[in-house]
Motif scaffolding. Structure first.
Motif, PDB file in Angstrom:
ATOM      1  N   ALA A  93     -15.978  -8.545  56.845  1.00 40.53           N
ATOM      2  CA  ALA A  93     -14.964  -9.467  57.366  1.00 40.53           C
ATOM      3  C   ALA A  93     -14.079  -9.986  56.238  1.00 40.53           C
ATOM      4  O   ALA A  93     -12.849 -10.100  56.382  1.00 40.53           O
ATOM      5  N   GLN A  94     -14.682 -10.311  55.091  1.00 41.45           N
ATOM      6  CA  GLN A  94     -13.891 -10.765  53.951  1.00 41.45           C
ATOM      7  C   GLN A  94     -12.914  -9.677  53.495  1.00 41.45           C
ATOM      8  O   GLN A  94     -11.746  -9.954  53.199  1.00 41.45           O
ATOM      9  N   ALA A  95     -13.388  -8.455  53.443  1.00 41.15           N
ATOM     10  CA  ALA A  95     -12.542  -7.347  52.999  1.00 41.15           C
ATOM     11  C   ALA A  95     -11.377  -7.130  53.955  1.00 41.15           C
ATOM     12  O   ALA A  95     -10.263  -6.819  53.530  1.00 41.15           O
ATOM     13  N   ALA A  96     -11.620  -7.287  55.260  1.00 39.35           N
ATOM     14  CA  ALA A  96     -10.554  -7.105  56.244  1.00 39.35           C
ATOM     15  C   ALA A  96      -9.438  -8.121  56.021  1.00 39.35           C
ATOM     16  O   ALA A  96      -8.243  -7.785  56.068  1.00 39.35           O
ATOM     17  N   MET A 131     -11.331  -2.007  52.687  1.00 37.54           N
ATOM     18  CA  MET A 131     -10.013  -2.162  52.062  1.00 37.54           C
ATOM     19  C   MET A 131      -9.224  -0.861  52.152  1.00 37.54           C
ATOM     20  O   MET A 131      -8.041  -0.849  52.502  1.00 37.54           O
ATOM     21  N   ALA A 132      -9.897   0.258  51.835  1.00 37.07           N
ATOM     22  CA  ALA A 132      -9.213   1.554  51.833  1.00 37.07           C
ATOM     23  C   ALA A 132      -8.752   1.954  53.224  1.00 37.07           C
ATOM     24  O   ALA A 132      -7.706   2.589  53.389  1.00 37.07           O
ATOM     25  N   SER A 191      -6.302   8.151  59.322  1.00 37.64           N
ATOM     26  CA  SER A 191      -6.285   7.233  58.189  1.00 37.64           C
ATOM     27  C   SER A 191      -7.694   6.835  57.783  1.00 37.64           C
ATOM     28  O   SER A 191      -8.033   6.799  56.589  1.00 37.64           O
ATOM     29  N   VAL A 192      -8.517   6.530  58.775  1.00 43.08           N
ATOM     30  CA  VAL A 192      -9.912   6.161  58.493  1.00 43.08           C
ATOM     31  C   VAL A 192     -10.634   7.307  57.796  1.00 43.08           C
ATOM     32  O   VAL A 192     -11.324   7.121  56.782  1.00 43.08           O
ATOM     33  N   LEU A 193     -10.496   8.518  58.344  1.00 43.93           N
ATOM     34  CA  LEU A 193     -11.167   9.682  57.753  1.00 43.93           C
ATOM     35  C   LEU A 193     -10.631   9.990  56.356  1.00 43.93           C
ATOM     36  O   LEU A 193     -11.400  10.307  55.437  1.00 43.93           O
ATOM     37  N   ALA A 194      -9.313   9.897  56.201  1.00 48.96           N
ATOM     38  CA  ALA A 194      -8.695  10.274  54.933  1.00 48.96           C
ATOM     39  C   ALA A 194      -9.058   9.299  53.822  1.00 48.96           C
ATOM     40  O   ALA A 194      -9.710   9.669  52.834  1.00 48.96           O
ATOM     41  N   PHE A 195      -8.645   8.053  53.979  1.00 45.89           N
ATOM     42  CA  PHE A 195      -8.825   7.093  52.891  1.00 45.89           C
ATOM     43  C   PHE A 195     -10.275   6.631  52.776  1.00 45.89           C
ATOM     44  O   PHE A 195     -10.788   6.444  51.667  1.00 45.89           O
ATOM     45  N   MET A 220      -2.551   3.049  47.168  1.00 46.47           N
ATOM     46  CA  MET A 220      -2.695   3.821  45.940  1.00 46.47           C
ATOM     47  C   MET A 220      -3.511   3.064  44.904  1.00 46.47           C
ATOM     48  O   MET A 220      -4.271   3.666  44.128  1.00 46.47           O
ATOM     49  N   GLN A 221      -3.384   1.749  44.875  1.00 47.95           N
ATOM     50  CA  GLN A 221      -4.175   0.963  43.930  1.00 47.95           C
ATOM     51  C   GLN A 221      -5.667   1.056  44.258  1.00 47.95           C
ATOM     52  O   GLN A 221      -6.504   1.168  43.355  1.00 47.95           O
ATOM     53  N   GLN A 222      -5.998   1.019  45.540  1.00 45.27           N
ATOM     54  CA  GLN A 222      -7.399   1.160  45.941  1.00 45.27           C
ATOM     55  C   GLN A 222      -7.934   2.541  45.574  1.00 45.27           C
ATOM     56  O   GLN A 222      -9.036   2.675  45.039  1.00 45.27           O
TER      57      GLN A 222
END
Length: 497
Positions: free
Chosen positions: A127-130, A78-79, A224-228, A423-425
């Motif tokens: 897959a569900q999260a995506a 999700m993040a 983005s992947v590394l950050a969040f 931001m919510q995540q």
């Protein structure tokens, strides 16, 4: 006649072309209802694994540390994906995004229901999260596009219902099904609903919509992947680290994530000068937007922190079962859902500030109530405290989200929605980490002083809620920066010089 309207690079959803002007609102309403149903099922699915985890551990003969990856992997995906939805909503048609989201979720749900091995179950949850990560920004953008500003409050209130009632129902829903039919039944019940939403939505959403040929920036995606991902993984590891079970010191992924976040922001500021940002940061130029985002983060921090601490308190201190625990927090979630559309209607009449200011005081009062929990607190006190907390959150979430996103130019809706969801995540992960860490430190200190295990746990939870109540005073101060009425949308989104 086509009902598509172009607003810069913002993608529009087109309802069935054969509908006349008088039927367009009806079809738009049906489309929003379908998206809400899909989002409800998906978010409900986020909280079902907590109750199911013991049964999954027994069937696959895995440890609790391994089983936690069912939740950790979900949060990570999700993040990582939500920040990308700003690009996706510009680049691809809403119909393609909707179908992809529901297909991913449906395939993941089917794989989870029949998973023969634990790694397959983890992959199914990914897959569900995506699918879930994609659907929420799409829903928000659709409402902003189709609903007039004077009616957005009550419609955005429906999103608050999804965000509050679905997580509250998750533990009770899964507890009842697992007790009667086993953990796989949770996914078997959700699957036909997801397929029905996919079919109906595919019929309602017509045409390609307006898209723009935004280039996929691989560097931004990697950062983005590394950050969040790094920040959420690090925050999620703090609780395990306190217990001595973390894979690595949480400071490592958090530091990597913060460094990558700085590089990500710098790259977006450079790319948005030529309208090519992966996640456009120009929404932060709007004061209603950044104030709303910060207050939403505080609200989500409080909600997720309470959701993680209260079950621990009820089960480890009061000795209640998982099913009873879910039923105790259920009334608060239902109240929040019932209050959300009412709050939205009031927002449409009076604006955000008259709701947000009392709302933050109600949240602070509820956290103060929870700070008085002891090792023998009655269940009715818990129910009342959670009712007060969820009422305060209902007074915050719809006005803040509507005011923040409504202040943006239409071409920034998709990016604003992605920022709010991201931001919510992050706030949810931070709230969980902070509450659990303070609780663990407080419990350890009490145990060192000779307290029993139950009394030590109660002491740690007391300390966590005291810290939360004090931190809520920051939200009280920020609430006075919220405008009485939502600012009008920006006329344009000029590129940064």
């Amino acid at each position: 006649m086509s009902s598509t309207m172009k607003t810069g690079s913002h993608p529009e959803i087109r309802v069935q072309p054969e509908a006349g002007p008088e039927r367009a609102p009806m079809r738009a309403g049906a489309l929003i209802a379908v998206l809400l149903a899909g989002a409800f099922v998906m978010i409900l699915n986020e909280t079902v694994m907590g109750v199911a985890l013991p049964a999954v551990m027994r069937e696959f003969d895995i440890t609790a540390a391994a089983g936690q990856w069912l939740t950790t992997a979900y949060m990570l995906v999700m993040a990582v994906l939500i920040p990308m939805t700003g690009f996706l909503l510009q680049r691809f048609s809403p119909r393609a995004i909707f179908v992809a989201a529901l297909l991913l979720f449906s395939v993941g749900t089917a794989a989870a229901a029949f998973a023969p091995w634990f790694p397959v179950l983890v992959g199914a949850r990914i897959a569900q999260a995506a699918g879930t990560a994609i659907i929420m920004p799409l829903l928000t953008t659709t409402i902003l596009t189709h609903v007039p500003a004077e009616r957005r409050g009550r419609t955005m209130g429906l999103i608050a219902i999804v965000m509050s009632v679905a997580p509250a129902l998750g533990p009770s829903f899964s507890g009842l099904l697992i007790t009667a039919f086993g953990w796989r039944s949770v996914f078997l019940v959700v699957l036909p609903i997801a397929i029905a939403v996919l079919v109906v939505g595919s019929v309602l959403i017509r045409g390609r919509g307006e898209t723009s040929a935004v280039r996929f920036d691989l560097g931004s995606a990697a950062l983005s992947v590394l950050a969040f991902g790094g920040i959420v993984f690090g925050l999620g590891s703090i609780g395990e680290a306190v217990g001595g079970h973390a894979l690595m010191p949480p400071a490592v992924p958090i530091a990597v994530g913060l460094l990558a976040l700085g590089a990500f922001v710098w790259r977006q500021l450079a790319l948005q000068r030529r309208d090519a940002a992966f996640l456009d940061l120009r929404p932060f130029r709007s004061r209603p937007f950044w104030v709303g985002v910060v207050l939403l983060a505080v609200a989500m921090c409080s909600m997720f922190g309470a959701l993680i601490l209260l079950p621990l308190y009820m089960q480890n201190v009061l000795g209640l079962s998982a099913l009873v625990t879910g039923l105790v927090v259920l009334p608060g979630g239902l109240l929040m859902g019932l209050a959300a559309p009412v709050v939205g209607a009031i927002f449409d009449r009076v604006g955000a500030r008259p709701l947000v200011i009392p709302g933050v005081f109600v949240v602070a009062a509820s956290l103060a109530m929870l700070a008085f929990l002891g090792d023998e607190s009655p269940i009715w006190y818990l129910v009342v405290a959670t009712l007060v907390l969820d009422l305060g959150l209902a007074m915050l979430m719809t006005p803040l989200m509507t005011s923040a996103l409504g202040s943006l130019a239409p071409e920034l809706y998709s990016h604003g929605s992605a920022i709010v969801s991201t931001m919510q995540q992050l706030a949810g992960a931070a709230g969980t980490a902070i509450f659990v860490t303070v609780m663990s430190l407080g419990a350890a200190s009490a145990a060192a002083g000779g307290a029993t295990a139950t009394a030590a746990a109660a002491s740690g939870i007391h300390l966590a809620f005291v810290v939360a109540a004090l931190a809520s005073l920051v939200a009280v101060a920020l609430a006075f920066l919220v405008p009485r009425r939502a600012a009008g949308p920006q006329r344009s989104a000029p590129s940064a010089e």
